[in-house]
Design a protein around this motif. Structure first.
Motif, PDB file in Angstrom:
ATOM      1  N   GLY A 190       4.296  -7.185  -4.709  1.00 18.06           N
ATOM      2  CA  GLY A 190       4.378  -7.099  -3.254  1.00 18.06           C
ATOM      3  C   GLY A 190       4.067  -8.415  -2.578  1.00 18.06           C
ATOM      4  N   PHE A 191       3.086  -9.144  -3.115  1.00 19.53           N
ATOM      5  CA  PHE A 191       2.750 -10.445  -2.549  1.00 19.53           C
ATOM      6  C   PHE A 191       3.922 -11.411  -2.672  1.00 19.53           C
ATOM      7  CE2 PHE A 191       0.771 -14.610  -2.337  1.00 19.53           C
ATOM      8  CZ  PHE A 191      -0.185 -14.448  -1.348  1.00 19.53           C
ATOM      9  N   VAL A 192       4.631 -11.376  -3.804  1.00 15.67           N
ATOM     10  CA  VAL A 192       5.781 -12.260  -4.000  1.00 15.67           C
ATOM     11  C   VAL A 192       6.929 -11.851  -3.089  1.00 15.67           C
ATOM     12  CG1 VAL A 192       7.553 -12.956  -5.654  1.00 15.67           C
ATOM     13  CG2 VAL A 192       5.156 -12.900  -6.347  1.00 15.67           C
TER      14      VAL A 192
ATOM     15  N   SER B 143      -2.683  -3.880 -10.186  1.00 20.77           N
ATOM     16  CA  SER B 143      -2.830  -5.310  -9.894  1.00 20.77           C
ATOM     17  C   SER B 143      -1.491  -6.022  -9.999  1.00 20.77           C
ATOM     18  CB  SER B 143      -3.840  -5.944 -10.848  1.00 20.77           C
ATOM     19  OG  SER B 143      -5.107  -5.325 -10.739  1.00 20.77           O
ATOM     20  N   TRP B 144      -0.703  -5.655 -10.990  1.00 22.48           N
ATOM     21  CA  TRP B 144       0.619  -6.250 -11.142  1.00 22.48           C
ATOM     22  C   TRP B 144       1.519  -5.896  -9.965  1.00 22.48           C
ATOM     23  CZ3 TRP B 144       5.449  -3.760 -12.388  1.00 22.48           C
ATOM     24  CH2 TRP B 144       6.478  -4.659 -12.664  1.00 22.48           C
ATOM     25  N   LEU B 145       1.449  -4.665  -9.497  1.00 14.82           N
ATOM     26  CA  LEU B 145       2.256  -4.247  -8.347  1.00 14.82           C
ATOM     27  C   LEU B 145       1.824  -4.975  -7.077  1.00 14.82           C
ATOM     28  CD1 LEU B 145       2.548  -0.393  -9.006  1.00 14.82           C
ATOM     29  CD2 LEU B 145       4.376  -2.101  -9.167  1.00 14.82           C
TER      30      LEU B 145
ATOM     31  N   ARG C 111      -1.824 -14.821   7.244  1.00 12.96           N
ATOM     32  CA  ARG C 111      -2.968 -14.092   7.781  1.00 12.96           C
ATOM     33  C   ARG C 111      -2.574 -13.269   8.999  1.00 12.96           C
ATOM     34  NH1 ARG C 111      -7.931 -17.667   9.679  1.00 12.96           N
ATOM     35  NH2 ARG C 111      -6.300 -18.302  11.162  1.00 12.96           N
ATOM     36  N   GLU C 112      -1.687 -13.803   9.833  1.00 11.49           N
ATOM     37  CA  GLU C 112      -1.253 -13.072  11.020  1.00 11.49           C
ATOM     38  C   GLU C 112      -0.500 -11.795  10.654  1.00 11.49           C
ATOM     39  OE1 GLU C 112       1.068 -15.753  13.311  1.00 11.49           O
ATOM     40  OE2 GLU C 112      -0.625 -17.056  13.827  1.00 11.49           O
ATOM     41  N   MET C 113       0.341 -11.877   9.618  1.00  9.26           N
ATOM     42  CA  MET C 113       1.104 -10.690   9.230  1.00  9.26           C
ATOM     43  C   MET C 113       0.370  -9.835   8.201  1.00  9.26           C
ATOM     44  SD  MET C 113       4.056 -11.939   6.562  1.00  9.26           S
ATOM     45  CE  MET C 113       4.323 -10.231   6.094  1.00  9.26           C
ATOM     46  N   GLU C 114      -0.907 -10.198   7.893  1.00 11.85           N
ATOM     47  CA  GLU C 114      -1.726  -9.444   6.952  1.00 11.85           C
ATOM     48  C   GLU C 114      -1.006  -9.314   5.609  1.00 11.85           C
ATOM     49  OE1 GLU C 114      -2.275  -5.870   9.223  1.00 11.85           O
ATOM     50  OE2 GLU C 114      -4.193  -6.578  10.000  1.00 11.85           O
ATOM     51  N   LEU C 115      -0.699 -10.459   5.017  1.00 13.13           N
ATOM     52  CA  LEU C 115       0.117 -10.495   3.809  1.00 13.13           C
ATOM     53  C   LEU C 115      -0.540  -9.748   2.657  1.00 13.13           C
ATOM     54  CD1 LEU C 115       2.582 -11.499   2.275  1.00 13.13           C
ATOM     55  CD2 LEU C 115       1.408 -13.685   1.924  1.00 13.13           C
ATOM     56  N   MET C 116      -1.820 -10.011   2.406  1.00  9.93           N
ATOM     57  CA  MET C 116      -2.483  -9.339   1.295  1.00  9.93           C
ATOM     58  C   MET C 116      -2.592  -7.841   1.543  1.00  9.93           C
ATOM     59  SD  MET C 116      -3.733  -9.410  -1.658  1.00  9.93           S
ATOM     60  CE  MET C 116      -3.761 -11.177  -1.962  1.00  9.93           C
ATOM     61  N   HIS C 117      -2.869  -7.452   2.779  1.00  8.39           N
ATOM     62  CA  HIS C 117      -2.947  -6.032   3.104  1.00  8.39           C
ATOM     63  C   HIS C 117      -1.603  -5.348   2.856  1.00  8.39           C
ATOM     64  CE1 HIS C 117      -4.017  -2.347   5.236  1.00  8.39           C
ATOM     65  NE2 HIS C 117      -2.908  -2.471   5.938  1.00  8.39           N
ATOM     66  N   ARG C 118      -0.522  -6.008   3.218  1.00  9.66           N
ATOM     67  CA  ARG C 118       0.809  -5.431   3.005  1.00  9.66           C
ATOM     68  C   ARG C 118       1.160  -5.399   1.523  1.00  9.66           C
ATOM     69  NH1 ARG C 118       3.479  -4.207   7.373  1.00  9.66           N
ATOM     70  NH2 ARG C 118       2.708  -5.015   9.360  1.00  9.66           N
ATOM     71  N   ALA C 119       0.713  -6.403   0.770  1.00 11.95           N
ATOM     72  CA  ALA C 119       0.955  -6.393  -0.669  1.00 11.95           C
ATOM     73  C   ALA C 119       0.236  -5.221  -1.333  1.00 11.95           C
ATOM     74  CB  ALA C 119       0.509  -7.715  -1.282  1.00 11.95           C
ATOM     75  N   MET C 120      -0.975  -4.928  -0.890  1.00 14.94           N
ATOM     76  CA  MET C 120      -1.704  -3.787  -1.443  1.00 14.94           C
ATOM     77  C   MET C 120      -1.045  -2.475  -1.034  1.00 14.94           C
ATOM     78  SD  MET C 120      -5.638  -5.116  -0.896  1.00 14.94           S
ATOM     79  CE  MET C 120      -6.336  -3.733  -1.780  1.00 14.94           C
ATOM     80  N   GLY C 121      -0.528  -2.403   0.195  1.00 17.95           N
ATOM     81  CA  GLY C 121       0.221  -1.220   0.597  1.00 17.95           C
ATOM     82  C   GLY C 121       1.502  -1.064  -0.212  1.00 17.95           C
ATOM     83  N   PHE C 122       2.147  -2.178  -0.509  1.00 19.72           N
ATOM     84  CA  PHE C 122       3.342  -2.168  -1.352  1.00 19.72           C
ATOM     85  C   PHE C 122       3.014  -1.578  -2.720  1.00 19.72           C
ATOM     86  CE2 PHE C 122       6.075  -4.036  -4.532  1.00 19.72           C
ATOM     87  CZ  PHE C 122       7.343  -4.053  -3.961  1.00 19.72           C
ATOM     88  N   ALA C 123       1.889  -2.000  -3.296  1.00 18.16           N
ATOM     89  CA  ALA C 123       1.496  -1.494  -4.612  1.00 18.16           C
ATOM     90  C   ALA C 123       1.195  -0.006  -4.563  1.00 18.16           C
ATOM     91  CB  ALA C 123       0.274  -2.266  -5.108  1.00 18.16           C
ATOM     92  N   ALA C 124       0.480   0.436  -3.529  1.00 21.80           N
ATOM     93  CA  ALA C 124       0.143   1.856  -3.428  1.00 21.80           C
ATOM     94  C   ALA C 124       1.385   2.719  -3.260  1.00 21.80           C
ATOM     95  CB  ALA C 124      -0.816   2.069  -2.255  1.00 21.80           C
ATOM     96  N   LEU C 125       2.299   2.308  -2.382  1.00 23.55           N
ATOM     97  CA  LEU C 125       3.531   3.069  -2.179  1.00 23.55           C
ATOM     98  C   LEU C 125       4.408   3.043  -3.420  1.00 23.55           C
ATOM     99  CD1 LEU C 125       4.538   2.183   1.496  1.00 23.55           C
ATOM    100  CD2 LEU C 125       3.876   4.420   0.594  1.00 23.55           C
TER     101      LEU C 125
END
Length: 287
Positions: free
Chosen positions: A259-261, A253-255, A40-54
Motif C-alpha cells: 500500500g505504501f508503494v 506488514s508486507w501488505l 504527511r498531509e495525505m496521511e500516507l502511512m495511515h492509508r497504507a495501513m488501511g490498504f493492508a487491512a482492506l
C-alpha cells in the motif's frame, strides 16, 4: 557601561540557530522535504495501513477462491503468495500450512458467498480510488462511476493470474528470471498507469500519470527483493515465536509495504510531473 556575561556564547548560539534555520528551510524546499510534507498531509502511512487491512479482509478471500479455481496448475493461493513474496522453502511451508489445501476454498464456497466476496472486493477498489484522489487533490467521484470499481477488480484479478503463471525462481534459470522480472515491471507499469486513469475517471491526463506508474512498478520490484531478504526469514522466526499468527503479522506488514508503494509511487509521480511542468513547489489542487 554595564558588563554582561556570556555574550560570546549567546552570539555562538544565535549563529548556530541561524544556520539550523537555513538548513531547515532548505530541507523543506527540497524534493525530499516536499515529498515528506505531502505524504504527511495525505496521511500516507495511515492509508497504507488501511490498504493492508482492506486487502486482508476483502481482496485476499476472493483471491483464495480464484486461485483454487486454477485447476490447470492447482497451486492455490499459498503458492501465489509464496511467489509474490519470494520466500524460502522453510517459510513456504508455513504459508501453505496457513492457507490449507488448494481445493478446500472452492469446494466450500457457494454462489452467494462468491457474490459477497466480489462485492467486498469492489469496496477495496473504492478505497484505492480515494487514495488516488487524495494524491491529486481531487474531489470524490460521483456515485455513478462505481462501475469502474468492478472493471478494475476484474482486471486486477486477471493480472494476478498472469503474474503468478510465470515460473518460480526455482524453476527458471538466472537469465530467464531476469527476463521475467523485466516483464513483471512492464506489466505493473501498464496496469497502474491504466488504474490511475480509470479510477480517477479520466480527470488526469495520461502523460501526467506516467511517472507515478513507473515509480509504483519499480517500487514493487524493490519490495519483492526486500521481501526475499527480510520477510522470508521473519516468517520462519515469527512462526516459532508466535505460531501461525506470526505468519499473519508478516503478511500484514508486507501488505502495508504494498500500500505504501502504491500510494507513495503515485505521489512521487505527481510531484515529478509538476517538476517537469516547472511548477515547483507544487500548489495543492493543481494538476
Amino acid at each position: 557601561m554595564p558588563f554582561t556575561f556570556g555574550a560570546p556564547e549567546d552570539d555562538h548560539a544565535a549563529h548556530h540557530g541561524h544556520w539550523f534555520a537555513r538548513l531547515h528551510r532548505w530541507v523543506l524546499s527540497s524534493w525530499i522535504g516536499v515529498v515528506w510534507n505531502r505524504g504527511r498531509e495525505m496521511e500516507l502511512m495511515h492509508r497504507a495501513m488501511g490498504f493492508a487491512a482492506l486487502s486482508f479482509l476483502t481482496l485476499l478471500p476472493l483471491l483464495v477462491v480464484v486461485a483454487a479455481a486454477d485447476l490447470a496448475r492447482g497451486q492455490g493461493f499459498a503458492r501465489w503468495l509464496v511467489q509474490g513474496l519470494g520466500v524460502s522453502e522453510v517459510s513456504q511451508e508455513e504459508v501453505e500450512r496457513m492457507f490449507g489445501r488448494p481445493g478446500q476454498a472452492l469446494q466450500r464456497t457457494t454462489a452467494l458467498g462468491l457474490a459477497a466476496l466480489a462485492a467486498f472486493g469492489v469496496t477495496f477498489g473504492a478505497a484505492v480510488q480515494t487514495g488516488y484522489e487524495r494524491v491529486w487533490a481531487l474531489p470524490a467521484a460521483r456515485w455513478h462511476t462505481m462501475w469502474r470499481h468492478f472493471v478494475w477488480l476484474a482486471v486486477l484479478t486477471g493480472s494476478l493470474l498472469l503474474f503468478f503463471a510465470a515460473p518460480t525462481p526455482e524453476e527458471a534459470s538466472a537469465v530467464k528470471s531476469v527476463l521475467v522480472a523485466g516483464v513483471d515491471v512492464v506489466g505493473a507499469f501498464v496496469f497502474f498507469w491504466w488504474s490511475q486513469r480509470l479510477l480517477l475517471c479520466g480527470r488526469i491526463r495520461w502523460r501526467a500519470l506516467v511517472p507515478g506508474a513507473a515509480a509504483t512498478a519499480l517500487g514493487l520490484l524493490g519490495l519483492r527483493i526486500f521481501s526475499q531478504h527480510v520477510f522470508s526469514p521473519l516468517i520462519a522466526s515469527n512462526t516459532v515465536t508466535y505460531g501461525p499468527f506470526g505468519t499473519v503479522l508478516v503478511l500484514q506488514s508486507w501488505l502495508v509495504g504494498v500500500g505504501f508503494v502504491v500510494y507513495g509511487g503515485a505521489l512521487v509521480g505527481r510531484l515529478f510531473h509538476e517538476r517537469l511542468e516547472r511548477r515547483w513547489p507544487p500548489v495543492p489542487g493543481e494538476r
